[in-house]
Scaffold this active site. Sequence first.
Site, mmCIF file in Angstrom:
data_model
loop_
_atom_site.group_PDB
_atom_site.id
_atom_site.type_symbol
_atom_site.label_atom_id
_atom_site.label_comp_id
_atom_site.label_asym_id
_atom_site.label_seq_id
_atom_site.Cartn_x
_atom_site.Cartn_y
_atom_site.Cartn_z
ATOM 1 N N ASP A 92 -1.064 7.268 -3.931
ATOM 2 C CA ASP A 92 -1.875 6.109 -3.599
ATOM 3 C C ASP A 92 -2.835 5.905 -4.763
ATOM 4 O O ASP A 92 -3.165 6.842 -5.491
ATOM 5 C CB ASP A 92 -2.612 6.320 -2.271
ATOM 6 C CG ASP A 92 -3.181 5.006 -1.729
ATOM 7 O OD1 ASP A 92 -3.009 3.959 -2.388
ATOM 8 O OD2 ASP A 92 -3.801 5.029 -0.647
ATOM 9 N N ASP A 271 2.776 6.884 5.951
ATOM 10 C CA ASP A 271 2.073 8.139 5.655
ATOM 11 C C ASP A 271 0.840 8.129 6.531
ATOM 12 O O ASP A 271 0.359 7.066 6.922
ATOM 13 C CB ASP A 271 1.618 8.194 4.184
ATOM 14 C CG ASP A 271 0.356 7.374 3.971
ATOM 15 O OD1 ASP A 271 0.469 6.139 3.870
ATOM 16 O OD2 ASP A 271 -0.754 7.950 3.953
HETATM 17 N N1 PRF Z 1 -4.805 0.436 0.435
HETATM 18 C C1 PRF Z 1 -4.477 1.571 -0.247
HETATM 19 N N2 PRF Z 1 -4.239 2.727 0.390
HETATM 20 C C2 PRF Z 1 -4.333 2.749 1.739
HETATM 21 C C3 PRF Z 1 -4.658 1.610 2.489
HETATM 22 C C4 PRF Z 1 -4.917 0.378 1.802
HETATM 23 O O1 PRF Z 1 -5.209 -0.672 2.374
HETATM 24 C C5 PRF Z 1 -4.689 2.022 3.835
HETATM 25 C C6 PRF Z 1 -4.993 1.186 5.007
HETATM 26 N N3 PRF Z 1 -4.588 1.750 6.214
HETATM 27 C C7 PRF Z 1 -4.351 3.381 3.843
HETATM 28 N N4 PRF Z 1 -4.154 3.801 2.584
HETATM 29 N N5 PRF Z 1 -4.381 1.540 -1.582
#
Ligand code: PRF
Length: 376
Positions: A92, A271
């Site tokens: 992420d 996830d």
């Molecule tokens: N953006 C990013 N990672 C995330 C989210 C998001 O909106 C969320 C929202 N549940 C979880 N992880 N980059």
Amino acid sequence: MKFELKAQDSQSKARAGKITTDHGVIETPIFMPVGTVATVKGVHQRELKDDINPDIILGNTYHLYLRPQTHVLEKSGGLHKFMNWDRNILTDSGGYQVYSLSANRKIKEEGVKFKSHIDGSYHTFTPENVMEIQRTIGADIIMAFDECTPYPCDYNYAKRSMHMTHRWLDRCINHLDKTPLKYNYNQAFFPIVQGSTYKDLRKQSAEYIANSGAVGNAIGGLSVGEPAEEMYAMTDVVCSILPEDKPRYLMGVGTPINILENIALGVDMFDCVMPTRNARNGMLFTAYGTINIKNLKWAEDFSPIDDMGITFVDTEYSKAYLRHLFTVNELLGKQIATIHNLGFYLWLVREARKHILAGDFKIWKDKMVKQMNNRL
Ligand code: PRF
């Protein structure tokens, strides 16, 4: 990265697919265990592989950038080598952690200035440096830098934020094109749909993201406190617009029920920290509902943790023993519960896939949703 659709359910929008990357195959729908700081908390890589057996796990740019830091990952040859995991990894972008974890943050067009939750030091994430950091971490799938709006969110804020996320996406793509790969395998890039809980914004964002022509697409900004029905309504709108021939990843979702309902709406990847975090608090997920293993009612229940026996811990240990480990706060309790929960989540998505392929997903899903709603 390649994505093949293997089957589509006739009673719902559920799909079964297959993603292929340089680190192997990912059968979808998939649940990705969260390995925030280069470890799925409490689980050996050997157990993860042999007993839980996911095709892919998740790491976090925000955490890895702060510790062990990118230069360490680079020196070790990338995250796979550093943590001894030779299957797929997705990172992420930090577009969520920066908002949820850092003490202070200032969001501007240029990027986000934030204060580390570890030592209070100041840092800035921009679409450009986040792409470079993710190149260095070296995951197989990397995410766009976005702003995840809170819930509830004022319409005008959500709209302005969504447009900024779109401009950031263009900057991510431009910069990624100029940033060479660091290791001898490819990286797939996924953009993220935002738009809070507003249908018109979700529609606009999904169209923008679909037009970027990425190999896979993600849905962000959900499961941030809104009622489940609102989440499903948004997923439904977005999935009706995102291309069918690309995988769809719903970020940070969710409960076993949320996962099945969103599979039915056309989501392929998930996830969530829930199976691991809740395990450490003594909450177990099963096909027949949730268990709070700390409850006195299990004190003399010598039956197996879960007689379905998905992972070895389920049948090798009793509920009474696991409750005891939690009562005396022993590490092993958290480890056993984590292996159980992750084993269950992976079983659930594999079972969903089987039923999509067999053509009876909808009936099975409705039965499971009812069953899993119980508190045992
Ligand atoms: N953006 C990013 N990672 C995330 C989210 C998001 O909106 C969320 C929202 N549940 C979880 N992880 N980059």
